[in-house]
Design a protein around this motif. Structure first.
Motif, PDB file in Angstrom:
ATOM      1  N   ALA A 175      14.896 -25.263  29.691  1.00 34.82           N
ATOM      2  CA  ALA A 175      14.686 -26.715  29.643  1.00 34.82           C
ATOM      3  C   ALA A 175      13.367 -27.098  28.988  1.00 34.82           C
ATOM      4  N   ASN A 176      12.296 -26.397  29.320  1.00 27.33           N
ATOM      5  CA  ASN A 176      10.981 -26.762  28.792  1.00 27.33           C
ATOM      6  C   ASN A 176      10.786 -26.382  27.330  1.00 27.33           C
ATOM      7  N   PHE A 177      11.744 -25.673  26.764  1.00 28.44           N
ATOM      8  CA  PHE A 177      11.586 -25.209  25.379  1.00 28.44           C
ATOM      9  C   PHE A 177      12.733 -25.676  24.475  1.00 28.44           C
ATOM     10  N   LYS A 178      13.541 -26.619  24.943  1.00 28.16           N
ATOM     11  CA  LYS A 178      14.722 -27.024  24.174  1.00 28.16           C
ATOM     12  C   LYS A 178      14.373 -27.615  22.816  1.00 28.16           C
ATOM     13  N   ASN A 179      13.196 -28.223  22.694  1.00 27.58           N
ATOM     14  CA  ASN A 179      12.803 -28.840  21.429  1.00 27.58           C
ATOM     15  C   ASN A 179      11.991 -27.896  20.547  1.00 27.58           C
ATOM     16  N   ALA A 180      11.850 -26.672  20.967  1.00 27.76           N
ATOM     17  CA  ALA A 180      11.074 -25.704  20.187  1.00 27.76           C
ATOM     18  C   ALA A 180      11.782 -25.384  18.872  1.00 27.76           C
ATOM     19  N   THR A 181      10.998 -25.139  17.835  1.00 28.65           N
ATOM     20  CA  THR A 181      11.564 -24.863  16.506  1.00 28.65           C
ATOM     21  C   THR A 181      11.309 -23.424  16.061  1.00 28.65           C
ATOM     22  N   TYR A 182      11.019 -22.539  16.999  1.00 29.33           N
ATOM     23  CA  TYR A 182      10.711 -21.161  16.618  1.00 29.33           C
ATOM     24  C   TYR A 182      11.899 -20.238  16.894  1.00 29.33           C
ATOM     25  N   ARG A 183      11.841 -19.062  16.263  1.00 25.47           N
ATOM     26  CA  ARG A 183      12.787 -17.974  16.521  1.00 25.47           C
ATOM     27  C   ARG A 183      11.996 -16.682  16.670  1.00 25.47           C
ATOM     28  N   ILE A 184      12.370 -15.875  17.661  1.00 29.27           N
ATOM     29  CA  ILE A 184      11.713 -14.595  17.877  1.00 29.27           C
ATOM     30  C   ILE A 184      12.705 -13.471  17.622  1.00 29.27           C
ATOM     31  N   ASN A 185      12.316 -12.526  16.775  1.00 26.40           N
ATOM     32  CA  ASN A 185      13.101 -11.315  16.570  1.00 26.40           C
ATOM     33  C   ASN A 185      12.463 -10.212  17.411  1.00 26.40           C
ATOM     34  N   VAL A 186      13.076  -9.888  18.536  1.00 27.22           N
ATOM     35  CA  VAL A 186      12.475  -8.923  19.466  1.00 27.22           C
ATOM     36  C   VAL A 186      12.476  -7.507  18.896  1.00 27.22           C
ATOM     37  N   ASP A 187      13.260  -7.261  17.851  1.00 30.01           N
ATOM     38  CA  ASP A 187      13.342  -5.922  17.276  1.00 30.01           C
ATOM     39  C   ASP A 187      12.264  -5.659  16.228  1.00 30.01           C
ATOM     40  N   ASN A 188      11.956  -6.660  15.378  1.00 24.45           N
ATOM     41  CA  ASN A 188      10.930  -6.426  14.351  1.00 24.45           C
ATOM     42  C   ASN A 188       9.612  -7.143  14.630  1.00 24.45           C
ATOM     43  N   GLY A 189       9.560  -7.977  15.692  1.00 24.14           N
ATOM     44  CA  GLY A 189       8.310  -8.598  16.103  1.00 24.14           C
ATOM     45  C   GLY A 189       7.954  -9.895  15.399  1.00 24.14           C
ATOM     46  N   ASN A 190       8.858 -10.456  14.622  1.00 26.52           N
ATOM     47  CA  ASN A 190       8.547 -11.700  13.902  1.00 26.52           C
ATOM     48  C   ASN A 190       8.740 -12.927  14.796  1.00 26.52           C
ATOM     49  N   LEU A 191       7.764 -13.831  14.724  1.00 32.18           N
ATOM     50  CA  LEU A 191       7.859 -15.154  15.352  1.00 32.18           C
ATOM     51  C   LEU A 191       7.805 -16.163  14.218  1.00 32.18           C
ATOM     52  N   GLU A 192       8.909 -16.874  14.009  1.00 35.46           N
ATOM     53  CA  GLU A 192       9.015 -17.767  12.852  1.00 35.46           C
ATOM     54  C   GLU A 192       9.266 -19.204  13.304  1.00 35.46           C
ATOM     55  N   PHE A 193       8.462 -20.106  12.745  1.00 39.56           N
ATOM     56  CA  PHE A 193       8.643 -21.541  12.974  1.00 39.56           C
ATOM     57  C   PHE A 193       9.324 -22.134  11.746  1.00 39.56           C
ATOM     58  N   SER A 194      10.463 -22.796  11.957  1.00 37.57           N
ATOM     59  CA  SER A 194      11.157 -23.416  10.823  1.00 37.57           C
ATOM     60  C   SER A 194      10.426 -24.663  10.346  1.00 37.57           C
ATOM     61  N   ARG A 195       9.861 -25.428  11.274  1.00 38.35           N
ATOM     62  CA  ARG A 195       9.063 -26.614  10.936  1.00 38.35           C
ATOM     63  C   ARG A 195       7.951 -26.735  11.986  1.00 38.35           C
ATOM     64  N   THR A 196       6.744 -26.419  11.585  1.00 42.72           N
ATOM     65  CA  THR A 196       5.645 -26.462  12.542  1.00 42.72           C
ATOM     66  C   THR A 196       5.286 -27.903  12.902  1.00 42.72           C
ATOM     67  N   ALA A 197       4.894 -28.079  14.149  1.00 36.14           N
ATOM     68  CA  ALA A 197       4.430 -29.375  14.650  1.00 36.14           C
ATOM     69  C   ALA A 197       3.068 -29.170  15.304  1.00 36.14           C
ATOM     70  N   LYS A 198       2.348 -30.274  15.518  1.00 35.40           N
ATOM     71  CA  LYS A 198       1.027 -30.164  16.125  1.00 35.40           C
ATOM     72  C   LYS A 198       1.091 -29.509  17.497  1.00 35.40           C
ATOM     73  N   ALA A 199       2.221 -29.697  18.184  1.00 38.96           N
ATOM     74  CA  ALA A 199       2.379 -29.097  19.513  1.00 38.96           C
ATOM     75  C   ALA A 199       2.416 -27.572  19.458  1.00 38.96           C
ATOM     76  N   ASP A 200       2.607 -27.004  18.264  1.00 41.03           N
ATOM     77  CA  ASP A 200       2.643 -25.548  18.125  1.00 41.03           C
ATOM     78  C   ASP A 200       1.250 -24.932  18.040  1.00 41.03           C
ATOM     79  N   SER A 201       0.218 -25.761  17.966  1.00 39.14           N
ATOM     80  CA  SER A 201      -1.151 -25.239  17.956  1.00 39.14           C
ATOM     81  C   SER A 201      -1.424 -24.506  19.267  1.00 39.14           C
ATOM     82  N   GLY A 202      -2.164 -23.405  19.181  1.00 34.49           N
ATOM     83  CA  GLY A 202      -2.498 -22.678  20.408  1.00 34.49           C
ATOM     84  C   GLY A 202      -2.971 -21.271  20.125  1.00 34.49           C
TER      85      GLY A 202
END
Length: 289
Positions: A175-202
């Motif tokens: 529920a808290n991540f439904k609006n997230a725009t990222y994808r995680i590939n647990v096999d190769n370690g990539n974290l990809e944002f399709s469209r970054t937003a200011k909320a992705d800062s951290g």
């Protein structure tokens, strides 16, 4: 039913049920052992191959390269110092991560051939992975954060954290991540944002995990997402145009006053392609001198 028919049926049933001769088996087809520890790969075969059956072991690594481990009844040169064969089994006195792969026990005798495959996984804990985290990105852009560990065996899975909070691999199910725009590939370690937003800062970091030892994390880094500075871009374009205009004016003035060589004035006339009649006449007159 005739005797010949009974024999045919019996042979068919033996073949169908696997109870027939010329069988090659192993007691453990998936061996897992810690690095630098010895282990056995087992192989047994039925008596139908005869008392002089030929047994050979082949190894295929994770990249597909294949070599003999045992050939002609003895270990090959590259394995001679740590591999022995007893009966038809293969014994490692010590193992390394380079031993990861599959081993084929091949048996031939009495004109027949059989084989069995054993998978060997050498357990190596992950080391601190290498992470690549951009320090600054623009809103709306595709952004990639990467994480990789080359030591762990079996190959580790990867987890990403933002501000010390685990990012779920499937954010749409939380529920808290439904609006997230990222994808995680647990096999190769990539974290990809399709469209970054200011909320992705951290503050981001990654962990590598496998069954051989404790999870290892990379050094975290802060990623800041900023809006595109259109005002700065416009100002930069204006300043650039002004500088070009000043350069052109300076060249034109120097040429008009005769400060430039005559050869250069003709070239300048062609480059600038000035339409003012006075400047055209002056350029052409200078070039004819």
């Amino acid at each position: 039913m005739s005797l010949g028919g009974l024999v045919s049926v019996a042979l068919f049933l033996l073949a169908a049920t696997g109870v027939g001769g010329f069988s090659v088996t192993t007691s453990n087809a998936d061996v897992r052992v810690k690095e630098n520890v010895g282990t056995d790969l087992t192989c047994s075969y039925s008596g139908d191959f005869g008392s002089n059956a030929r047994v050979e072991w082949k190894f295929k690594d994770l990249k597909g390269s294949q070599v003999y481990v045992v050939y002609g009844g003895k270990a090959t040169e590259s394995y001679a110092n740590r591999v022995t064969m007893y009966n038809s089994n293969l014994r490692f006195t010590t193992t390394t991560r380079r031993d990861n792969g599959v081993y084929d026990c091949e048996v031939s005798g009495n004109g027949q051939f059989g084989e069995v495959r054993v998978k060997l996984t050498v357990l190596v804990p992950p080391s601190a992975p290498l992470c690549r985290i951009p320090s600054s990105v623009t809103t709306g852009r595709t952004t990639l954060l990467s994480c990789h560990d080359a030591d762990g065996s079996p190959p580790p899975k990867y987890r990403w954290y933002k501000n010390n909070v685990l990012l779920p691999p499937e954010p749409s199910k939380i529920a808290n991540f439904k609006n997230a725009t990222y994808r995680i590939n647990v096999d190769n370690g990539n974290l990809e944002f399709s469209r970054t937003a200011k909320a992705d800062s951290g503050q981001y970091y990654c962990e590598a995990v496998n069954e051989a030892g404790p999870a290892q994390r990379c050094k975290g880094a802060k990623m800041e997402v900023r809006d595109l500075n259109t005002g700065g871009i416009v100002a930069g374009v204006i300043v650039g145009l002004l500088l070009v205009a000043l350069l052109i004016f300076g060249l034109w003035y120097a040429n008009k006053k005769g400060y430039l060589p005559s050869e250069f004035s003709g070239i300048l006339c062609k480059i600038l392609n000035v339409k003012a009649d006075l400047f055209v006449d002056h350029c052409c007159n200078m070039s004819l001198i």
